[in-house]
Design a protein around this motif. Structure first.
Motif, short mmCIF file in Angstrom:
data_model
loop_
_atom_site.label_atom_id
_atom_site.label_comp_id
_atom_site.label_asym_id
_atom_site.label_seq_id
_atom_site.Cartn_x
_atom_site.Cartn_y
_atom_site.Cartn_z
N GLU A 505 -9.13 -9.16 9.01
CA GLU A 505 -8.69 -9.46 7.66
C GLU A 505 -7.17 -9.27 7.54
OE1 GLU A 505 -10.51 -10.54 5.03
OE2 GLU A 505 -12.17 -10.72 6.43
N PRO A 506 -6.50 -10.11 6.75
CA PRO A 506 -5.08 -9.87 6.50
C PRO A 506 -4.88 -8.59 5.69
CG PRO A 506 -5.90 -11.59 5.06
CD PRO A 506 -7.02 -11.27 6.01
N PRO A 519 -15.19 -3.97 6.14
CA PRO A 519 -14.68 -4.07 7.51
C PRO A 519 -13.27 -4.69 7.57
CG PRO A 519 -16.92 -4.90 7.35
CD PRO A 519 -16.45 -4.70 5.96
N PHE A 520 -12.44 -4.10 8.43
CA PHE A 520 -11.10 -4.63 8.70
C PHE A 520 -11.13 -5.57 9.89
CE2 PHE A 520 -7.24 -3.69 11.38
CZ PHE A 520 -6.41 -4.60 10.74
N MET A 521 -11.87 -5.20 10.92
CA MET A 521 -11.90 -6.00 12.14
C MET A 521 -13.31 -6.04 12.70
SD MET A 521 -9.65 -5.50 15.65
CE MET A 521 -8.12 -6.06 14.90
N VAL A 604 -1.35 -9.79 10.32
CA VAL A 604 -0.32 -10.11 9.32
C VAL A 604 -0.38 -9.06 8.22
CG1 VAL A 604 0.50 -11.82 7.67
CG2 VAL A 604 -0.52 -12.57 9.82
N ILE A 605 0.79 -8.52 7.87
CA ILE A 605 0.88 -7.58 6.74
C ILE A 605 1.76 -8.23 5.68
CG2 ILE A 605 1.56 -5.29 5.96
CD1 ILE A 605 1.19 -4.26 8.75
N PHE A 606 1.18 -8.53 4.54
CA PHE A 606 1.91 -9.14 3.43
C PHE A 606 2.56 -8.04 2.59
CE2 PHE A 606 -1.31 -12.33 4.47
CZ PHE A 606 -0.54 -13.48 4.54
N ASP A 607 3.75 -8.33 2.08
CA ASP A 607 4.47 -7.33 1.29
C ASP A 607 3.75 -7.08 -0.04
OD1 ASP A 607 6.18 -8.64 -1.12
OD2 ASP A 607 5.88 -10.08 0.50
N ALA A 608 4.21 -6.04 -0.76
CA ALA A 608 3.48 -5.56 -1.93
C ALA A 608 3.55 -6.48 -3.14
CB ALA A 608 3.98 -4.17 -2.32
#
Length: 836
Positions: A505-506, A519-521, A604-608
């Protein structure tokens, strides 16, 4: 009612702790009545009651009968109660109308001895419905196990255990198997060892939870249907033989895909004709005979190494591993089919990399292709629209279009395109979209899989001939030698565990706790050796963003088998420090014996500021009623409204409207986002959007619909007013709760065209795009948009959203707040207009 007698007709019992309580030998007769929005609608502790044409709607509990009460119940209707009936005495009901849900959801809402002669819309008695429900659950469990969807299997097994404990005893070991396959191996051992099923020892040996006798085996589940002739003697043996053949056939299909006719004939002639030799046992899980048809669900233990060796000997396949790697992504309005296709590709053992959405063309995925190095890129495009149906007022017509396009990643050329459009009629729009998409996918699925297998075979390296040409001889003989069968007793020292990521998941920086309960992965842990691997330890880490690596212990990974494992995660507050979207690597490793397998997988980590508006309740992430500026504005508004009116019933009405005039006064204007308008990304599972926090909007004085919505909702929250919104007919409509009861609408001069009735209160609809025209104009425009809202339109209510998504409270800007009292003239003008 206490020791009394009463009759009610055409009566409503609403919004009580207990709608009506009958006690101390009271007698009550109720006809044509509605019990709605009560905690407990009707409570009887003694005496008797007579019901006919009584409706129970939106109650926590419908009827509660706590003692030996005499009853006569004709027709009742149950709508959206948490619990319909609980009773300590037998109840007999002639007819009950219930929601059109799954049968097991219906029977869960009846507790105690309840007999219903006819249940609408199922057209069955309750006892028949209960029996059918048990069979339905067993069918769903079987379907989930056969497709290796163990998460769904566990969900349905838990329902079976709750509702049908005796039937659960027959599949307790299967419950353990599903737990094992999802990584919960300690719990699995307890269930399997405590089961009395005849295949328990073999199942434990196959999973490495006990010593295994004979060759390593793999578990497969199959369903067989056989016509019954005569007295049905011997049908059990026939069914087991058919189950064995079916499991061998399905295993071969999972390894090879669809074979050309020549090879398919070889498989049928050389392997399927002697299918029993590959089975170490086939056992019935459940069986039933209905009419002239026998149906059984079986667990079969296969010697898959022997099947593989024979397939290699016959030149049906060359290697078990696929020759090409597939990149899989989705675009369009939904993400229903991509997971379905991923599951199919995993079943066919294709190496798979699931990529975040970057559009519908190959060019947008260049960076992901460089990182993951897939040979082909598969993009699933989904589009669906809903309209009113001419067939029935209760149905919606869902038009769905789906495309599956395959690209060559080296050349960028399109290799294949499968598309399908379908129309489905459904009562529920969301469920209808899913049904339509799945129907479209079923029409093209096999063609897509066949094409990928075809591409792989064209690219596979040619095998060296087994016989020397000309007059030259091999070392042993000039005759062709049969290939040796794969070794089954000794493990291949060059093979071990292979890790692959089936889904990730992103990550959104404003939701650091998102993966504590989901779940994350999802990992696939595959044992390529020919022996069980025991006592392995897996770790997952995202360095710099996890407080500590996530770890999981696996008791056993069966030989030539794989385990699907879902991992949860907790991120640190370091996420909130990310100022722009970035990529990093998740590090996954597994230690077994003296070996270790380690891989890195990009995330991928999207900003806040970024989110996906697939769930409108995520607005709660951005609300900040505690911001200094927001609090100052709220205090000023409360003071101005107190000056405008001393009528407590009108204060929230004036507050909602005065807030609009204040924002208008300080110069806040709507400015559409040219690239990603809020109304175009709302509801999407793939598109991302950025939003401003309240203080940022108040400082910049302009924003898209979601930006103004967030600031407006934050101010209203600080004043004690609730807000809601929805996107209807492509437009954003905002509403605020006046807390004025619906029955006062005419008294206060409102018309139905001006307001929305929700939860029995008057809500004022607002068009925030008309903010610069003043509060009354924004209301009038909002009322026109609100006319498109139907009964099935889902409103996102701020108070409920905040219970699900905690505010991030980020990006607070220090700026001088213009006093609310500055715009007294606007508020006085508003009051004059309302009075008129």
């Amino acid at each position: 009612m206490i020791n009394s007698e009463a009759r009610f007709e055409d009566t409503r019992f609403e919004s009580f702790e207990v709608g009506l309580k009958s006690s101390q030998n009271s007698s009550v007769s109720i006809k044509k009545a509605v019990f709605g929005y009560n905690k407990t609608a009707f409570l009887a502790t003694s005496g008797g009651f007579n019901f006919d044409n009584v409706e129970f709607a939106h109650n926590n509990e419908g009827m509660s009968v706590l003692a030996d009460v005499s009853t006569l119940i004709g027709t009742i209707v149950m709508k959206n109660n948490i619990l319909d009936i609980t009773t300590e005495t037998p109840l007999e009901i002639k007819k009950a109308t219930v929601p059109d849900k799954e049968s097991y959801e219906i029977i869960r809402s009846f507790r105690g001895s309840v007999k219903i002669d006819y249940v609408e819309p199922f057209k069955k008695s309750l006892s028949q419905l209960i029996n059918a429900s048990g069979n339905d659950l067993m069918t769903k469990i079987g379907d989930s196990l056969m497709s290796e969807n163990f998460e769904d299997a566990l969900k349905y097994i838990a329902l079976l255990k709750e509702l049908f404990p005796k039937r659960y005893e027959d599949i307790q070991a299967i419950d353990g198997y599903a737990l094992f396959k999802t990584g919960m191996q300690k719990d699995a051992r307890v269930l399997i060892e405590g089961s009395k099923a005849p295949y328990v020892k073999r199942l434990a040996g196959t999973l490495g939870l006990a010593e295994q006798s004979g060759a390593p085996t793999k578990v497969r589940f199959v369903r067989v249907k056989i016509p019954v002739f005569g007295n049905g003697e011997g049908i059990g043996k026939i069914a087991i033989s058919k189950a064995t053949k079916q499991s061998v056939k399905e295993h071969i299909k999972s390894v090879t895909g669809r074979l050309p006719r020549k090879k398919s004939y070889i498989v049928k002639d050389k392997i399927m004709s002697a299918a029993d030799k590959y089975s170490a046992g086939a056992y019935a899980v459940t069986t039933k005979v209905s009419g002239a048809k026998f149906e059984g669900f079986y667990v079969v233990f296969l010697d898959t190494n022997l099947i593989l060796a024979d397939l290699q000997d016959l030149r049906i396949i060359g290697n078990k591993k696929r020759e090409i790697k597939i990149g899989l992504a989705s675009c369009g309005d939904g993400d229903i089919i991509r997971p379905e296709l991923a599951k199919e590709l995993n079943n066919l053992l294709f190496p798979l990399a699931e990529l975040p959405a970057k559009g519908c063309g190959v060019t947008g995925y260049k960076e992901d292709i460089d990182i993951n190095k897939p040979d082909v890129l598969v993009i699933v495009k989904e589009a669906a629209s809903a309209s009113k149906s001419r067939v029935s007022k209760n149905l919606k017509m869902i038009n769905a279009d789906m495309d599956v396009v395959i690209f060559d990643t080296k050349t960028g050329l399109q290799l294949f395109d499968a598309s399908k459009g379908v129309v489905v009629y459904h009562m529920n729009e969301s469920m209808g979209r899913k049904a339509a998409m799945r129907k479209a996918f079923e029409s093209v699925k096999q063609n897509v899989l066949d094409k990928l297998v075809e591409i792989e075979r064209k690219r596979a390296p040619k095998q060296a001939p087994q016989v020397a040409s000309g007059n030259k001889k091999t070392a042993s003989s000039s005759k062709a030698q049969p290939a040796k069968k794969a070794a089954k007793s000794k493990p291949d020292p060059n093979k071990g565990i292979v890790l692959s990521v089936a889904g990730v998941e992103p990550v959104f920086a404003n939701m650091p706790n998102a993966f504590i309960n989901r779940p994350f992965m999802t990992l696939i842990i595959e044992n390529e050796s020919t022996e069980n691997i025991s006592k392995s330890e897996l770790t997952l880490d995202v360095p710099g963003y996890f407080p500590a690596p996530v770890s999981a212990e696996l008791e056993s990974i069966p030989a030539s088998d794989r385990v699907r494992l879902q991992l949860f995660a907790e991120f640190t507050d370091n996420l909130k420090k990310i100022s722009r979207t970035k990529r990093t690597d998740a590090v996954i490793s597994i230690k077994y014996g003296k070996k270790e397998t380690k891989i890195k997988y990009p995330i991928v980590i999207f900003d806040a500021h970024t989110t996906r508006w697939n769930n409108g309740e995520k607005i709660g992430l951005y609300i900040d009623e505690e911001d200094v500026g927001v609090k100052a504005i709220a205090e000023g508004l409360v003071a101005e409204v107190a000056r405008m009116t001393d009528n407590a019933q009108l204060k929230k009405l004036y507050t909602g409207m005065a807030t609009l005039d204040y924002l208008n006064g300080i110069g806040v204007k709507f400015q559409a986002d040219a690239k990603r308008p809020f109304v175009s990304v709302y509801g999407s599972n793939t598109k991302v959007d950025t939003a401003k926090y309240p203080s940022e909007l108040l400082a910049s004085k302009s924003g898209d619909g979601d930006d103004i919505l967030i600031a407006y909702g934050s101010i209203l929250k600080a004043t004690g007013v609730d807000m809601a919104f929805t996107v209807s007919d492509g437009k954003l409509v905002t509403l605020f709760d006046t807390s004025i009861p619906e029955e006062l609408m005419k008294k206060l001069g409102f018309s139905k065209k001006q307001v929305v009735i929700y939860d029995e209160n008057i809500w004022l609809p607002i068009d925030l795009t008309k903010l610069d025209a003043g509060s009354v104009t924004a209301w009038e425009s909002g009322a026109k948009i609100a006319s498109t809202i139907g009964e099935d339109t889902k409103l996102v209510v701020l108070s409920k959203a905040l219970k699900k998504y905690q505010p991030a409270r980020l990006f607070r800007q220090k700026s001088k707040v213009i006093p609310v009292s500055t715009f007294k003239a606007k508020y006085d003008e508003l009051k004059t207009k309302f009075q008129k």
